[in-house]
Motif scaffolding. Structure first.
Motif, PDB file in Angstrom:
ATOM      1  N   GLU A  68      44.583  39.149  63.682  1.00 13.57           N
ATOM      2  CA  GLU A  68      44.292  39.044  65.113  1.00 13.57           C
ATOM      3  C   GLU A  68      44.782  40.200  65.993  1.00 13.57           C
ATOM      4  N   HIS A  72      43.426  41.444  69.840  1.00  8.66           N
ATOM      5  CA  HIS A  72      44.123  41.096  71.075  1.00  8.66           C
ATOM      6  C   HIS A  72      44.260  42.340  71.954  1.00  8.66           C
ATOM      7  N   SER A  82      35.536  41.393  71.517  1.00  7.20           N
ATOM      8  CA  SER A  82      36.918  41.173  71.078  1.00  7.20           C
ATOM      9  C   SER A  82      37.283  39.690  71.049  1.00  7.20           C
ATOM     10  N   LYS A  83      36.836  38.935  72.063  1.00  4.29           N
ATOM     11  CA  LYS A  83      37.141  37.494  72.102  1.00  4.29           C
ATOM     12  C   LYS A  83      36.461  36.769  70.949  1.00  4.29           C
ATOM     13  N   ILE A  86      38.368  37.342  67.754  1.00  2.00           N
ATOM     14  CA  ILE A  86      39.562  36.494  67.655  1.00  2.00           C
ATOM     15  C   ILE A  86      39.185  35.097  67.180  1.00  2.00           C
TER      16      ILE A  86
END
Length: 199
Positions: A68, A72, A82-83, A86
């Motif tokens: 992760e 982040h 990016s989200k 994750i």
């Protein structure tokens, strides 16, 4: 019954149902398409199916190998995808199960069926009836080629997935983000709910 076991069983059943439905859909589509094209195009379709299986196998392994922290850092800079990355990493077991077991296995089954159709088309083109030695030989050759490409491709995919997991997952996450934003298809909606609950 343990709560984790219940969730695991529920997920396993849902994956089995999804696999059944997708396998049926892909089989019908591939057979319909294959029956209406010449064997050369059919062979290309088989290779595309094999390539699809290899790519999704690589994605599944990359999800389990990725971590992760790099995402982040990207999320802090509000970098698109990016989200989603994750979410994929946090739900790596489910993502890998879908990519490797559902799409990967379906690709293997469908490619086998499609290969059989191509063999029949080639045999008919050469003027040989069903069950002839020529058809049997073609079947063995094509099946061996498909198997070699599948195994060899997955071996390369595993190497890339382990050594470039961050890049691969980020690319996949950006594609998913684009699809969700432009086509309004919520691919990671279920995973998002699970992630939020676990926080």
């Amino acid at each position: 019954m343990d709560n984790k076991l219940k969730k695991s069983l529920k997920f396993s059943v849902s994956i089995a149902v999804i696999t059944f439905v997708l396998a049926a859909i892909f089989s019908v589509i591939s057979n319909s398409v294959m029956s209406g094209v010449v064997w050369g195009i059919g062979l290309v379709i088989v290779l595309v199916i094999v390539f699809t299986g290899v790519v999704f196998d690589m994605l599944g392994i990359a999800a389990t190998a990725a971590s992760e922290p790099p995402f982040h850092a990207m999320a802090a800079e509000k970098i698109p995808g990016s989200k989603e990355a994750i979410i994929i990493v946090r739900n790596a077991d489910r993502f890998a199960s879908f990519c490797n077991d559902v799409i990967g296995d379906i690709s293997g089954i469908v490619s086998g069926t499609a290969s059989a159709v191509v063999v029949i088309q080639i045999a008919n083109t050469l003027g040989h009836s069903d069950g002839s030695s020529v058809q049997i030989t073609l079947s063995v050759i094509l099946t061996s080629i498909v198997a070699a490409l599948t195994v060899g491709g997955k071996a390369v995919g595993k190497f890339l997935a382990i050594n470039s997991s961050t890049k691969i997952i980020f690319f996949a996450a950006r594609v998913i983000a684009w699809i969700e934003a432009n086509l309004k298809i919520k691919i990671l909606s279920a995973a998002t709910k699970n992630t939020r609950k676990s926080r």
